[in-house]
Design an enzyme around this catalytic site. Structure first.
Site, mmCIF file in Angstrom:
data_model
loop_
_atom_site.group_PDB
_atom_site.id
_atom_site.type_symbol
_atom_site.label_atom_id
_atom_site.label_comp_id
_atom_site.label_asym_id
_atom_site.label_seq_id
_atom_site.Cartn_x
_atom_site.Cartn_y
_atom_site.Cartn_z
ATOM 1 N N LEU A 196 0.836 -1.197 0.000
ATOM 2 C CA LEU A 196 0.000 0.000 0.000
ATOM 3 C C LEU A 196 0.878 1.257 0.000
ATOM 4 O O LEU A 196 0.827 2.066 0.927
ATOM 5 C CB LEU A 196 -0.935 -0.025 1.211
ATOM 6 C CG LEU A 196 -2.031 1.010 1.334
ATOM 7 C CD1 LEU A 196 -2.895 1.061 0.081
ATOM 8 C CD2 LEU A 196 -2.891 0.723 2.543
ATOM 9 N N PRO A 197 1.721 1.414 -1.043
ATOM 10 C CA PRO A 197 2.553 2.611 -1.089
ATOM 11 C C PRO A 197 1.678 3.852 -1.217
ATOM 12 O O PRO A 197 0.705 3.865 -1.972
ATOM 13 C CB PRO A 197 3.423 2.393 -2.326
ATOM 14 C CG PRO A 197 2.661 1.436 -3.173
ATOM 15 C CD PRO A 197 1.887 0.566 -2.225
ATOM 16 N N HIS A 198 2.025 4.867 -0.442
ATOM 17 C CA HIS A 198 1.217 6.084 -0.461
ATOM 18 C C HIS A 198 2.072 7.291 -0.096
ATOM 19 O O HIS A 198 3.134 7.148 0.508
ATOM 20 C CB HIS A 198 0.018 5.969 0.484
ATOM 21 C CG HIS A 198 0.403 5.685 1.906
ATOM 22 N ND1 HIS A 198 0.719 4.415 2.343
ATOM 23 C CD2 HIS A 198 0.530 6.498 2.974
ATOM 24 C CE1 HIS A 198 1.011 4.456 3.627
ATOM 25 N NE2 HIS A 198 0.918 5.715 4.043
ATOM 26 N N ALA A 199 1.577 8.444 -0.486
ATOM 27 C CA ALA A 199 2.264 9.697 -0.171
ATOM 28 C C ALA A 199 1.241 10.822 -0.225
ATOM 29 O O ALA A 199 0.217 10.718 -0.909
ATOM 30 C CB ALA A 199 3.386 9.959 -1.167
#
Length: 149
Positions: A62-65
């Site tokens: 769940l890569p997020h920024a």
């Protein structure tokens, strides 16, 4: 979640040799879709990964920024062709990935979107269904909670 994942942002069978290459590919795709610099997106994702892996376990990444440049959550849903190492908390390789780019503004629905996606992906039955989806339309339908086509 259908407002987060446009049909063209759901991918089945994507190949990536490793986590870095995957994040770079997703940053380029998101940059093109949003009219933003992909290197800025990649840097934001990399910075977030430095805080701790977004490999949440059970084969899910769940890569997020958070980005100043966007006003609403944006996502890309991917089922990889082959699982890759992702430094996940359970050390399992990842084959389901949801990239989320969220607004910085605390008044936005970004935190709710992240929590909703994380909650839905923890459902083992849903994850199994996503892994078995025959195509991107079915994958998107399942992720968004629709009756699949």
């Amino acid at each position: 979640m259908d407002e987060i994942f446009a049909a063209e942002d759901v991918l089945v069978g994507l190949r990536a040799p490793n986590k870095r290459a995957l994040l770079d590919t997703l940053a380029r795709r998101a940059g093109a879709a949003l009219g933003l610099d992909p290197e800025m997106i990649a840097a934001a994702l990399s910075h977030r990964e430095e805080l701790g892996s977004t490999g949440v376990g059970q084969g899910i990444g769940l890569p997020h920024a958070r980005l100043d440049a966007i006003a609403r959550p944006y996502g890309i849903l991917v089922r990889l062709r082959e699982p890759i190492a992702f430094d996940a908390i359970d050390e399992a390789p990842v084959d389901l990935v949801v990239l989320l780019l969220l607004p910085v503004d605390p008044q936005s629905d970004g935190s709710a979107a992240l929590a909703d996606v994380a909650r839905r992906l923890r459902d083992r039955e849903l994850a199994a269904s996503l892994r078995g989806a025959r195509d991107a339309a079915k994958l998107r339908a399942l992720a968004c909670g629709w009756n699949a086509p």
